[in-house]
Design an enzyme around this catalytic site. Structure first.
Site, PDB file in Angstrom:
ATOM      1  N   SER A 129     121.310 -33.464 -51.236  1.00 28.81           N
ATOM      2  CA  SER A 129     120.281 -32.551 -52.041  1.00 28.81           C
ATOM      3  C   SER A 129     121.231 -31.704 -53.061  1.00 28.81           C
ATOM      4  CB  SER A 129     119.941 -31.708 -50.931  1.00 28.81           C
ATOM      5  OG  SER A 129     120.942 -30.878 -50.413  1.00 28.81           O
TER       6      SER A 129
ATOM      7  N   LYS B 269     126.452 -39.670 -43.244  1.00 26.35           N
ATOM      8  CA  LYS B 269     125.149 -39.566 -42.543  1.00 26.35           C
ATOM      9  C   LYS B 269     124.113 -40.546 -43.427  1.00 26.35           C
ATOM     10  CE  LYS B 269     121.975 -35.917 -43.609  1.00 26.35           C
ATOM     11  NZ  LYS B 269     121.051 -36.645 -44.443  1.00 26.35           N
TER      12      LYS B 269
ATOM     13  N   GLU C 283     120.335 -42.530 -44.200  1.00 28.49           N
ATOM     14  CA  GLU C 283     118.980 -42.504 -43.795  1.00 28.49           C
ATOM     15  C   GLU C 283     118.295 -43.568 -43.550  1.00 28.49           C
ATOM     16  OE1 GLU C 283     117.077 -40.913 -47.340  1.00 28.49           O
ATOM     17  OE2 GLU C 283     118.139 -38.888 -47.310  1.00 28.49           O
TER      18      GLU C 283
ATOM     19  N   GLU D  12     113.634 -35.089 -40.051  1.00 34.60           N
ATOM     20  CA  GLU D  12     112.944 -34.170 -41.360  1.00 34.60           C
ATOM     21  C   GLU D  12     111.468 -34.312 -41.177  1.00 34.60           C
ATOM     22  OE1 GLU D  12     115.216 -34.446 -44.843  1.00 34.60           O
ATOM     23  OE2 GLU D  12     113.598 -33.395 -46.098  1.00 34.60           O
TER      24      GLU D  12
HETATM   25  O1  KIV Z   1     120.730 -33.707 -48.158  1.00 34.39           O
HETATM   26  C1  KIV Z   1     120.332 -32.955 -47.525  1.00 34.39           C
HETATM   27  O2  KIV Z   1     120.498 -31.757 -47.809  1.00 34.39           O
HETATM   28  C2  KIV Z   1     119.756 -33.259 -46.302  1.00 34.39           C
HETATM   29  C3  KIV Z   1     119.310 -32.486 -45.316  1.00 34.39           C
HETATM   30  C4  KIV Z   1     117.735 -32.149 -45.978  1.00 34.39           C
HETATM   31  C5  KIV Z   1     119.172 -32.766 -44.122  1.00 34.39           C
HETATM   32  O3  KIV Z   1     119.865 -34.562 -45.859  1.00 34.39           O
END
Ligand code: KIV
Length: 271
Positions: free
Chosen positions: A52, A120, A122, A189
């Site tokens: 993000s 992390k 997706e 999410e």
């Molecule tokens: O990139 C991010 O901030 C995220 C959150 C919204 C979980 O993946």
């Protein structure tokens, strides 16, 4: 004493103990040294160096353009600031999909060059091979299901996911798959609260919700949204704890007025 209170440094193991003890996990994003320091001092358990950053740091419309080099840069800045929280770094679009060897190479670069503690990714079944390969190198993996912003061009909108039965069934199966693969936690999410509750109760690893109701094992928000720095984004799940947009522009206006009027600097502020 709580599991949380005992932990000097938060680890993936701490989060799993917190789930077992019924203690909620707190997670916020950070992308730079100064704010990461404050977030860590505030006692958050997990700091997510989220892609993000593409939106809130770089002003892009989506997270798709984020590069591996950019993510590593942001994670390096955060890592220098953090004493206690677990640092999870988002793997950007294009660094893990479709080729598990590239996924492993990207994850190794993140770990070696940034000092982050976990990555992390997706997605579910489509990327499980990449997840498994990264895990074989001893790199902890957090999953991310439901609305997965890197796939925005496939979804077409940022609306709630898994409302229909077929998609909900896939999410349930994917969560189990990620648990079996060895992920230490999963972000949910923008999915219905009842579905997040059902899955959180059916798997042993912690679930962290954003727009997924109160029954996840923890919650995450984008820091700039919850501090009220970004004001053009107001989804229903977002609680704003400050109105920094107003306070910061107000401070800047005051500064300009003080300089223009000759009030700043005064004698005490001069040598
Ligand atoms: O990139 C991010 O901030 C995220 C959150 C919204 C979980 O993946």
């Amino acid at each position: 004493m709580s599991v949380h209170g005992n932990a000097r440094k938060v680890t993936t193991h701490t989060l799993q103990e917190m789930k077992r003890a019924g203690e909620k996990i707190t997670m916020l994003t950070a992308y730079d040294y100064s704010l990461a320091k404050l977030v860590d001092r505030g006692g958050v358990d997990v700091i997510l160096v989220g892609d993000s950053a593409s939106n809130v740091m770089a002003g892009r419309d989506t997270t798709v353009p984020m590069s591996l080099d950019h993510m590593i840069y942001h994670a390096q800045c955060v890592e220098r600031a953090v004493d206690r929280a677990l640092i999870v770094v988002d793997m950007p679009f294009g660094s893990y999909q479709g080729n598990s060897a590239i996924a492993l190479e990207s994850a190794i670069r993140i770990m070696k060059e940034s000092g982050g503690h976990a990555v992390k990714l997706e997605g579910g079944s489509e990327i499980v091979e990449s997840i498994q390969r990264i895990l074989t190198a001893g790199i902890p993996v957090m999953g991310h299901l439901g609305l997965t912003p890197q796939s925005i061009y496939k979804f077409g909108t940022y609306t709630v996911r898994a409302k229909e039965e077929e998609e909900a069934e896939k999410l349930i199966a994917d969560a189990k798959l990620l648990e079996d693969a060895g992920c230490f936690a999963i972000v949910f999410e923008k999915i219905p609260a009842h579905l997040a509750k059902q899955v959180s109760e059916s798997i042993s690893i912690p679930t962290i919700g954003i727009g997924a109701g109160q029954d996840c094992d923890g919650q995450v928000l984008v820091l700039h949204d919850m501090l009220g720095i970004t004001t053009d984004f107001s989804p229903r799940f977002l609680r704003r704890y400050l109105d920094l947009e107003r306070q910061i522009t107000g401070a800047v206006e005051q500064y300009c007025e003080d300089v223009r009027s000759g009030d700043f600097p005064n004698d005490e502020e001069s040598y």
